[in-house]
Structures are given as structure tokens and as C-alpha cells.
Motif scaffolding. Structure first.
Motif, PDB file in Angstrom:
ATOM      1  N   ASP A 234     -41.935  50.168 -66.109  1.00 27.28           N
ATOM      2  CA  ASP A 234     -43.012  50.016 -65.140  1.00 27.28           C
ATOM      3  C   ASP A 234     -43.447  48.548 -65.141  1.00 27.28           C
ATOM      4  O   ASP A 234     -43.977  48.060 -66.135  1.00 27.28           O
ATOM      5  CB  ASP A 234     -44.182  50.923 -65.528  1.00 27.28           C
TER       6      ASP A 234
ATOM      7  N   LYS B 103     -37.006  55.605 -60.468  1.00 28.05           N
ATOM      8  CA  LYS B 103     -37.915  54.658 -61.104  1.00 28.05           C
ATOM      9  C   LYS B 103     -38.144  54.970 -62.575  1.00 28.05           C
ATOM     10  O   LYS B 103     -38.454  54.076 -63.350  1.00 28.05           O
ATOM     11  CB  LYS B 103     -39.229  54.547 -60.337  1.00 28.05           C
TER      12      LYS B 103
ATOM     13  N   GLN C 272     -47.076  47.805 -66.311  1.00 26.19           N
ATOM     14  CA  GLN C 272     -47.340  47.863 -67.750  1.00 26.19           C
ATOM     15  C   GLN C 272     -46.797  46.618 -68.448  1.00 26.19           C
ATOM     16  O   GLN C 272     -47.434  46.081 -69.360  1.00 26.19           O
ATOM     17  CB  GLN C 272     -46.752  49.143 -68.362  1.00 26.19           C
TER      18      GLN C 272
ATOM     19  N   ARG D 299     -52.956  51.991 -62.969  1.00 18.82           N
ATOM     20  CA  ARG D 299     -52.128  50.858 -62.552  1.00 18.82           C
ATOM     21  C   ARG D 299     -52.896  49.981 -61.578  1.00 18.82           C
ATOM     22  O   ARG D 299     -52.403  49.582 -60.538  1.00 18.82           O
ATOM     23  CB  ARG D 299     -50.818  51.339 -61.922  1.00 18.82           C
TER      24      ARG D 299
ATOM     25  N   TRP E 296     -40.789  51.468 -58.440  1.00 20.30           N
ATOM     26  CA  TRP E 296     -42.155  51.066 -58.809  1.00 20.30           C
ATOM     27  C   TRP E 296     -42.737  50.141 -57.756  1.00 20.30           C
ATOM     28  O   TRP E 296     -43.934  50.040 -57.590  1.00 20.30           O
ATOM     29  CB  TRP E 296     -42.158  50.338 -60.156  1.00 20.30           C
TER      30      TRP E 296
END
Length: 155
Positions: A67, A62, A70, A141, A27
Motif C-alpha cells: 500500500d 492490489k 502506508q 488512508r 491502490w
């Protein structure tokens, strides 16, 4: 990046081999695969698909990790003022790291109280600044930041 499989679909040319693209390694931003994994290192991956065109198993490292964007988005709200460090100057503004592995963009028009022509007129890479979160896009993101929405003392 080529990965030897303990089990999983067989590769017709390279049996027991799968592939992890750079985008599926981590990530976080990195320069080289060796920043994430080392030759001979054992890792657990998630099987994404069997690529019938290239006849190879596509894997993700990943996908086995949460994440971080998040997780960060769960802890921050629009209007909060996290401290950050300028990591990159681009023509449209600057990127500021506000948490480990989390960067947002301060658009050029949001960089200073008075108009600036280039980001270097206001900040340099490495500068520590306080920003205001003006937008959080979980799907893309993305994190929008501003210096103008804070106090004049921060500018």
C-alpha cells in the motif's frame, strides 16, 4: 473485470473465471481498467473469497502490492512541509499530491491566511504549493494538510 484462472476455485457457469472489482485493481486512482491492465496480460492475484451469492471467485491485484499510503506514512511526520501540486478543487478545499499516488486534503479554512469563499480564490489545479502535514490517518488512508501552518510566504 473478468479474469481467466490458471488454478483456483471453479466458477459453475464460467469455469476457470474469477472477478476483480475496480476497487481491487490498484491502490492508485485510475479512470479505466485499461489504465492498470490490458486484455491478455498475465497477472498474479490474491484470492479474497468465493462469493456464494454470485458463485464467483473474488480476486485482488492490489493485495499483491504494498500500500503506497502506508509506505509514505512511514516516511512522513506531522509538521513536515512537503511540496505538492493541486490536483482537484472541491467545495470543502483542495486535494494536493505530495508524492506519487499520495494526495491529501487542504480544507478551505486551511487554504489561505485570509478567509476564502471558494478554493479557486486561492489556487488552481496544477499550482505547485508547499503544505504542512497536520494529520495522518493510517486506517482511513487520509492525509490532512494545511497552508496556514506554514510560513506566510507560502500562502
Amino acid at each position: 473485470m473478468c479474469v481467466a484462472l490458471d488454478d483456483g476455485p471453479a466458477h459453475p457457469v464460467f469455469p476457470g473465471v474469477g472477478f476483480i472489482s475496480f476497487a481491487e485493481l490498484s491502490w492508485r486512482r485510475f479512470e479505466a481498467a485499461s489504465d492498470v491492465v490490458q486484455v491478455g496480460q498475465r497477472v498474479a492475484c490474491e484470492f479474497l473469497q468465493f462469493d456464494t451469492w454470485n458463485l464467483e471467485a473474488r480476486l485482488s491485484l492490489k493485495a499483491t502490492q504494498p500500500d503506497p499510503f502506508q509506505v509514505f506514512a512511514d516516511t512522513i511526520t506531522v509538521g513536515q512541509k512537503p511540496p505538492g501540486q493541486v490536483t482537484k478543487l472541491v467545495p470543502v478545499g483542495v486535494f494536493v499530491q505530495v508524492a506519487e499516488g499520495i494526495e491529501g486534503l487542504v480544507h478551505l479554512r486551511e487554504l489561505a491566511w485570509t478567509p476564502v469563499e471558494t478554493p479557486s480564490d486561492a489556487v488552481q489545479v496544477g499550482d505547485k504549493i508547499t503544505v504542512v502535514v497536520t494529520g495522518i490517518d493510517r486506517e482511513l488512508r487520509g492525509l490532512a494538510l494545511s497552508r496556514r501552518h506554514g510560513s506566510a510566504a507560502d500562502a
